[in-house]
Scaffold this motif. Sequence first.
Motif, PDB file in Angstrom:
ATOM      1  N   GLY A  17       0.894  -1.019   0.101  1.00 31.13           N
ATOM      2  CA  GLY A  17      -0.149   0.327   0.109  1.00 31.13           C
ATOM      3  C   GLY A  17       1.045   1.478  -0.125  1.00 31.13           C
ATOM      4  O   GLY A  17       0.404   2.284  -0.101  1.00 31.13           O
ATOM      5  N   LYS A  18       2.013   1.021   0.055  1.00 29.86           N
ATOM      6  CA  LYS A  18       3.167   2.579   0.038  1.00 29.86           C
ATOM      7  C   LYS A  18       3.442   2.421  -1.287  1.00 29.86           C
ATOM      8  O   LYS A  18       4.605   2.514  -1.738  1.00 29.86           O
ATOM      9  CB  LYS A  18       4.237   1.866   0.882  1.00 29.86           C
ATOM     10  CG  LYS A  18       5.290   3.234   0.925  1.00 29.86           C
ATOM     11  CD  LYS A  18       4.496   4.255   2.399  1.00 29.86           C
ATOM     12  CE  LYS A  18       4.584   3.886   3.673  1.00 29.86           C
ATOM     13  NZ  LYS A  18       3.660   4.813   4.541  1.00 29.86           N
ATOM     14  N   THR A  82      -8.238   0.812   7.848  1.00 26.25           N
ATOM     15  CA  THR A  82      -6.695   0.161   8.457  1.00 26.25           C
ATOM     16  C   THR A  82      -4.883   1.713   8.265  1.00 26.25           C
ATOM     17  O   THR A  82      -5.207   1.618   9.540  1.00 26.25           O
ATOM     18  CB  THR A  82      -6.606  -0.817   8.919  1.00 26.25           C
ATOM     19  OG1 THR A  82      -6.280  -1.560   7.423  1.00 26.25           O
ATOM     20  CG2 THR A  82      -7.631  -1.804   9.374  1.00 26.25           C
ATOM     21  N   MET A  83      -4.887   1.578   7.553  1.00 24.42           N
ATOM     22  CA  MET A  83      -4.181   2.411   6.753  1.00 24.42           C
ATOM     23  C   MET A  83      -3.854   3.943   7.133  1.00 24.42           C
ATOM     24  O   MET A  83      -3.146   4.604   7.942  1.00 24.42           O
ATOM     25  CB  MET A  83      -4.016   1.627   5.008  1.00 24.42           C
ATOM     26  CG  MET A  83      -3.169   0.900   4.915  1.00 24.42           C
ATOM     27  SD  MET A  83      -3.092   1.057   3.060  1.00 24.42           S
ATOM     28  CE  MET A  83      -3.204  -0.841   2.814  1.00 24.42           C
ATOM     29  N   VAL A  84      -5.305   3.933   7.155  1.00 28.07           N
ATOM     30  CA  VAL A  84      -6.384   5.273   7.486  1.00 28.07           C
ATOM     31  C   VAL A  84      -5.574   5.506   8.952  1.00 28.07           C
ATOM     32  O   VAL A  84      -4.922   6.799   9.186  1.00 28.07           O
ATOM     33  CB  VAL A  84      -6.866   5.878   6.726  1.00 28.07           C
ATOM     34  CG1 VAL A  84      -7.696   7.468   7.714  1.00 28.07           C
ATOM     35  CG2 VAL A  84      -7.359   6.113   5.849  1.00 28.07           C
ATOM     36  N   LEU A 163      -6.786   0.666  -3.488  1.00 28.83           N
ATOM     37  CA  LEU A 163      -7.110  -0.353  -2.367  1.00 28.83           C
ATOM     38  C   LEU A 163      -6.584  -0.300  -1.469  1.00 28.83           C
ATOM     39  O   LEU A 163      -5.764  -0.515  -0.056  1.00 28.83           O
ATOM     40  CB  LEU A 163      -6.578  -2.181  -2.884  1.00 28.83           C
ATOM     41  CG  LEU A 163      -7.906  -2.648  -3.607  1.00 28.83           C
ATOM     42  CD1 LEU A 163      -6.557  -4.087  -3.837  1.00 28.83           C
ATOM     43  CD2 LEU A 163      -9.018  -2.552  -3.864  1.00 28.83           C
ATOM     44  N   THR A 164      -5.620   1.449  -1.517  1.00 33.69           N
ATOM     45  CA  THR A 164      -4.718   2.027  -0.130  1.00 33.69           C
ATOM     46  C   THR A 164      -5.038   2.966  -0.215  1.00 33.69           C
ATOM     47  O   THR A 164      -6.711   3.449  -0.603  1.00 33.69           O
ATOM     48  CB  THR A 164      -3.438   2.049  -0.693  1.00 33.69           C
ATOM     49  OG1 THR A 164      -2.225   2.582   0.195  1.00 33.69           O
ATOM     50  CG2 THR A 164      -2.722   3.319  -1.715  1.00 33.69           C
ATOM     51  N   GLY A 182      -0.185   4.264   2.749  1.00 35.51           N
ATOM     52  CA  GLY A 182      -0.349   2.807   2.943  1.00 35.51           C
ATOM     53  C   GLY A 182      -0.084   3.352   4.130  1.00 35.51           C
ATOM     54  O   GLY A 182      -1.422   4.099   5.557  1.00 35.51           O
ATOM     55  N   VAL A 183       0.573   2.722   4.944  1.00 37.48           N
ATOM     56  CA  VAL A 183       0.124   3.070   6.376  1.00 37.48           C
ATOM     57  C   VAL A 183       1.463   3.779   7.337  1.00 37.48           C
ATOM     58  O   VAL A 183       2.861   3.447   6.243  1.00 37.48           O
ATOM     59  CB  VAL A 183       1.018   1.118   6.800  1.00 37.48           C
ATOM     60  CG1 VAL A 183       1.223   0.799   8.718  1.00 37.48           C
ATOM     61  CG2 VAL A 183       0.115   0.545   6.537  1.00 37.48           C
ATOM     62  N   ALA A 184       1.804   3.938   7.865  1.00 35.88           N
ATOM     63  CA  ALA A 184       2.510   4.992   8.811  1.00 35.88           C
ATOM     64  C   ALA A 184       3.661   4.731   8.812  1.00 35.88           C
ATOM     65  O   ALA A 184       3.376   3.539   9.754  1.00 35.88           O
ATOM     66  CB  ALA A 184       1.784   5.873   9.189  1.00 35.88           C
ATOM     67  N   SER A 185       4.707   5.028   9.007  1.00 37.52           N
ATOM     68  CA  SER A 185       5.940   4.917  10.119  1.00 37.52           C
ATOM     69  C   SER A 185       5.859   5.430  10.537  1.00 37.52           C
ATOM     70  O   SER A 185       5.370   6.949  10.231  1.00 37.52           O
ATOM     71  CB  SER A 185       7.103   4.395   8.627  1.00 37.52           C
ATOM     72  OG  SER A 185       7.824   5.902   8.491  1.00 37.52           O
TER      73      SER A 185
END
Length: 203
Positions: A17-18, A82-84, A163-164, A182-185
């Motif tokens: 998602g990134k 969930t990514m948000v 999808l992201t 995507g998912v936050a780092s």
Amino acid sequence: MNRGYFANISELKKHGGKISEANKIIIPAMAALKFPALDVTYPNGTKLSLPTVFSANGVDTSTMTVPKASLMCLSFRASSQTMVNTWTMPFLDAFSNSKAVQLYEVSFIDSWLLTRSPVKKLLLRIMRKPDPEEKKDMLQRQIVYFFGDHYYFRKDLKILNLLTGYIFLLDKFGRIRWQGSGVASKEELTSLFSCTSLLLEEN
């Protein structure tokens, strides 16, 4: 712009998602693109035009308070929520006491059936409502929905994969000054917080 589901899935498997790494520094105002206008609806049926910005003469064009920084979090499919959340929850904690920041979670609903008026009204009634135990800070998540075709909106932002999750930080003029996906780092969150703080310091 109209890629197939399996192409999106294949891309998602490659990078989770990134789509691209988030900005490390703030985008200069002169180089920043405008966030496209978007008409959204709250669960209670109230309509709103995003982003809320200052007009050219510096006076706000609505009765709402115009924020110095707005975080726009976009979800085109439920799976990206969930990514948000990996962005919004830390952001809420970091700027919970700021009156000059706004946070919007925008969910896009493009199903023909779900955009029909009777079904749309029913859907809004059953949409999730704010958690009654949620902290009553100055900064609150504002959950809104966009119904209909979003092709040209996505085209302006060069969004291909549905999808992201996509994250955009806007200044008071609606310009995109930072973006992520995507998912936050941890590093990306640090960059987001730093850029938000810089916007709060701008005149």
